[in-house]
Design an enzyme around this catalytic site. Structure first.
Site, mmCIF file in Angstrom:
data_model
loop_
_atom_site.group_PDB
_atom_site.id
_atom_site.type_symbol
_atom_site.label_atom_id
_atom_site.label_comp_id
_atom_site.label_asym_id
_atom_site.label_seq_id
_atom_site.Cartn_x
_atom_site.Cartn_y
_atom_site.Cartn_z
ATOM 1 N N ALA A 186 4.946 -0.467 19.478
ATOM 2 C CA ALA A 186 5.689 0.690 20.341
ATOM 3 C C ALA A 186 6.581 1.449 19.386
ATOM 4 O O ALA A 186 6.724 2.663 19.556
ATOM 5 C CB ALA A 186 6.445 -0.194 21.256
ATOM 6 N N ARG A 187 7.063 0.837 18.399
ATOM 7 C CA ARG A 187 8.288 1.837 17.735
ATOM 8 C C ARG A 187 7.642 2.743 16.538
ATOM 9 O O ARG A 187 8.307 3.414 15.999
ATOM 10 C CB ARG A 187 9.166 0.983 17.039
ATOM 11 C CG ARG A 187 8.677 -0.098 15.976
ATOM 12 C CD ARG A 187 9.475 -1.244 15.533
ATOM 13 N NE ARG A 187 9.024 -2.191 14.645
ATOM 14 C CZ ARG A 187 9.743 -3.453 14.247
ATOM 15 N NH1 ARG A 187 10.697 -3.439 14.670
ATOM 16 N NH2 ARG A 187 9.190 -4.219 13.292
ATOM 17 N N GLU A 188 6.500 2.691 16.416
ATOM 18 C CA GLU A 188 5.604 3.267 15.471
ATOM 19 C C GLU A 188 5.412 4.775 15.817
ATOM 20 O O GLU A 188 4.221 5.155 16.149
ATOM 21 C CB GLU A 188 4.610 2.754 14.716
ATOM 22 C CG GLU A 188 5.045 1.269 14.168
ATOM 23 C CD GLU A 188 3.815 0.492 13.739
ATOM 24 O OE1 GLU A 188 2.650 0.997 14.046
ATOM 25 O OE2 GLU A 188 3.952 -0.847 13.625
ATOM 26 N N ARG A 240 8.731 -3.512 19.103
ATOM 27 C CA ARG A 240 7.316 -3.647 18.533
ATOM 28 C C ARG A 240 6.165 -4.034 19.779
ATOM 29 O O ARG A 240 5.187 -3.391 19.656
ATOM 30 C CB ARG A 240 7.352 -4.444 17.340
ATOM 31 C CG ARG A 240 6.074 -4.773 16.938
ATOM 32 C CD ARG A 240 6.217 -5.876 15.726
ATOM 33 N NE ARG A 240 4.918 -6.377 15.307
ATOM 34 C CZ ARG A 240 4.214 -6.063 14.249
ATOM 35 N NH1 ARG A 240 4.767 -5.124 13.367
ATOM 36 N NH2 ARG A 240 3.210 -6.991 13.891
ATOM 37 N N SER A 312 2.560 2.641 11.541
ATOM 38 C CA SER A 312 3.363 3.016 10.493
ATOM 39 C C SER A 312 4.193 1.806 10.035
ATOM 40 O O SER A 312 4.254 1.103 11.057
ATOM 41 C CB SER A 312 4.321 4.307 10.837
ATOM 42 O OG SER A 312 4.901 3.941 11.675
ATOM 43 N N TYR A 313 4.862 1.586 9.148
ATOM 44 C CA TYR A 313 4.955 2.559 7.870
ATOM 45 C C TYR A 313 4.254 1.791 6.715
ATOM 46 O O TYR A 313 4.204 0.710 6.809
ATOM 47 C CB TYR A 313 6.217 3.174 7.826
ATOM 48 C CG TYR A 313 7.200 2.154 7.266
ATOM 49 C CD1 TYR A 313 7.919 1.751 8.122
ATOM 50 C CD2 TYR A 313 7.317 1.935 5.965
ATOM 51 C CE1 TYR A 313 8.941 0.776 7.858
ATOM 52 C CE2 TYR A 313 8.442 0.826 5.598
ATOM 53 C CZ TYR A 313 9.031 0.319 6.387
ATOM 54 O OH TYR A 313 10.168 -0.530 6.254
ATOM 55 N N GLU A 386 -1.653 2.757 7.712
ATOM 56 C CA GLU A 386 -0.271 2.965 7.680
ATOM 57 C C GLU A 386 0.548 4.069 7.238
ATOM 58 O O GLU A 386 0.373 4.483 5.926
ATOM 59 C CB GLU A 386 0.307 1.684 6.869
ATOM 60 C CG GLU A 386 -0.036 0.246 7.359
ATOM 61 C CD GLU A 386 0.722 -0.204 8.556
ATOM 62 O OE1 GLU A 386 1.637 0.581 8.668
ATOM 63 O OE2 GLU A 386 0.656 -1.433 9.018
HETATM 64 ZN ZN LIG Z 1 1.942 -1.474 13.350
#
Ligand SMILES: [Zn+2]
Ligand SMILES: *[C@@H]1O[C@H](CO)[C@@H](O)[C@H](O)[C@H]1NC(C)=O
Ligand SMILES: *[C@@H]1O[C@H](CO)[C@@H](O)[C@H](O)[C@H]1NC(C)=O
Length: 426
Positions: A186-188, A240, A312-313, A386
């Site tokens: 989620a946070r990427e 995440r 990411s990352y 990534e």
């Molecule tokens: Zn990831």
């Protein structure tokens, strides 16, 4: 409602938003640099023992590799004393994340004031799942011959999960397929931006990129983990996992990228603890979002030449396998494709990507989507990309950096697509 009523209502609404929004007050981010394999093992041990310490990337000691860790305020002194006593190398990157989180939130909301859905400017803001869906839904009208949207299912919280197919509109059926997903984690946030940028390159910038659509169709799902992604917009920026409750009433969410049924459940590459960020679930595919992505992979399986999952990352092209140090039969072919991407990027921006099997380049993972794509869905090439880091945590590039990140990454994706198409003509 009276005017006073309105005002009170607005105040209540605003305070409830403020209450729900996690501001990360006094959360700290440290950068750690292990010197040798024993320090690497120690860090890995800490990562297992301290679920409140959020390790934001892989722990390795090669070549001055660093890893960032995010801590709630009450953990900071224990990290410092532990690191001092073991003489581990560490550096404080930011001692209070909240101004950054707030500034970025404000920047993003400001950037969206001119937003006129369904039109979106990928380079100007980070968009919510609903905004992305509205945009996807508008594409078949704008590109009736070349764009098709299909809903494959629902997230746990009943958000519609949508997939876009892009073709050149020549009516030829059953072309080989390049399948791209984003936002498994989620946070990427640069991941959905990248998926949207690819869509715009193939649709709006068709003249330049039509060679990539001559003999291939592209299938793109910008947001897999819709609930988790929404949660990062509305409540907790560094979430995440999914949002489905687990067997532990205190811990929510499963890591979709450990939930797939190819060599699922190895302890070296996933966790059985619902409170950990790499929690694999009770069973493979016990997350609705994993089921949807599985169904898409299986539907396109006979035509699937390249599966690319955008994360990411870290600047990596990660190939199967994650679960073992054995290499897949066609490893060298996949390496050649990754190399085409890495060379194109270094040539264009001097950006460095490492590439190789997940197990070697990063660490063991089990139940990840690329292993499933290769091992079960028979993708010819399966890969996790990534994308580069942004901001202090690595997950939070500023809006002003979106353009640099996605244009560089597109150079790599385009080069790899061309290499796949050249190697595997239809
Ligand atoms: Zn990831
Ligand atoms: C370390 O860096 C060297 C030179 O940049 C490179 O050749 C080597 O592959 C790197 N090793 C690892 C494990 O990344
Ligand atoms: C993948 O290939 C294997 C071996 O040819 C085959 O048995 C299997 O059914 C294929 N998987 C799918 C999803 O078609």
């Amino acid at each position: 409602m009276t005017l006073i009523g309105h005002i009170i209502f607005l105040l209540l609404l605003q305070s409830s938003v403020l209450l729900a929004w996690q501001d990360y007050k006094d959360y700290q981010v440290y950068e750690l640099t292990p010197r040798d394999s024993s320090e690497e093992s120690l860090l890995r041990k800490l990562a297992r023992e301290k679920p409140q310490w959020d390790f934001l990337g892989p722990i390795r000691w090669h070549n001055e590799s660093t890893v960032r860790v995010m801590l709630p305020p009450e953990e900071a002194s224990s990290l410092v004393s532990l690191f001092e006593s073991h003489q581990l190398r560490y550096r404080l990157l930011i001692k209070d994340l909240s101004p950054l989180v707030q500034a970025q939130r404000a920047e993003n909301l400001r950037s969206k004031q001119r937003l006129q859905l369904p039109h979106i400017d990928v380079l100007a803001a980070f968009y919510t799942h609903a905004e992305i869906n509205a945009y996807l839904d508008s594409l078949p009208e704008r590109y009736p011959k070349r764009a098709q949207v299909k809903q494959f299912g629902w997230s746990y919280e009943r958000r519609p999960l949508k997939v876009l197919t892009i073709s050149n509109g020549d009516g030829r059926r059953n072309k080989p397929v390049i399948l791209i997903d984003g936002t498994v984690h989620a946070r990427e946030w640069i991941s959905p931006s990248m998926a949207l940028y690819i869509i715009q390159q193939l649709l709006d910038n068709y003249e330049e990129n039509q060679g990539l659509l001559q003999d291939y169709d592209w299938v793109i799902m910008p947001v897999v983990n819709a609930d988790g992604y929404e949660y990062t917009h509305s409540e907790s920026r560094y979430w995440r996992k999914t949002r489905k409750p687990t067997t532990d009433p205190d811990c929510v969410g499963t890591d979709i990228n450990r939930n797939f049924a190819h060599e699922w459940g190895h302890d070296a590459g996933s966790s059985s603890d619902p409170c950990e960020d790499i929690y694999r679930g009770e069973r493979p595919f016990d997350q609705p979002e994993s089921q949807v992505l599985r169904d898409i992979l299986l539907q396109y399986s006979p035509r699937l030449k390249w599966y690319l999952s955008l994360h990411s990352y870290g600047n990596y092209f990660l190939l199967p396998w994650g679960y073992t140090n054995n290499l897949p039969e066609n490893y060298q072919d996949m390496m050649d494709v990754a190399e085409a991407g890495a060379f194109a990027i270094v040539h264009s921006t001097n950006g460095i990507y490492s590439y190789g099997s997940t197990y070697y380049v990063l660490y063991p993972t089990s139940g990840d989507t690329a292993d499933y794509a290769l091992g079960v869905a028979n993708a010819t090439v399966a890969m996790t990309m990534e994308l580069p880091a942004g901001g202090f945590s690595g997950f939070d590039p500023w809006v002003s950096h979106i353009e640099g990140l996605v244009t560089e990454s597109w150079v790599g994706v385009r080069a790899m697509a061309a290499e796949v198409i050249r190697r595997y003509p239809s």
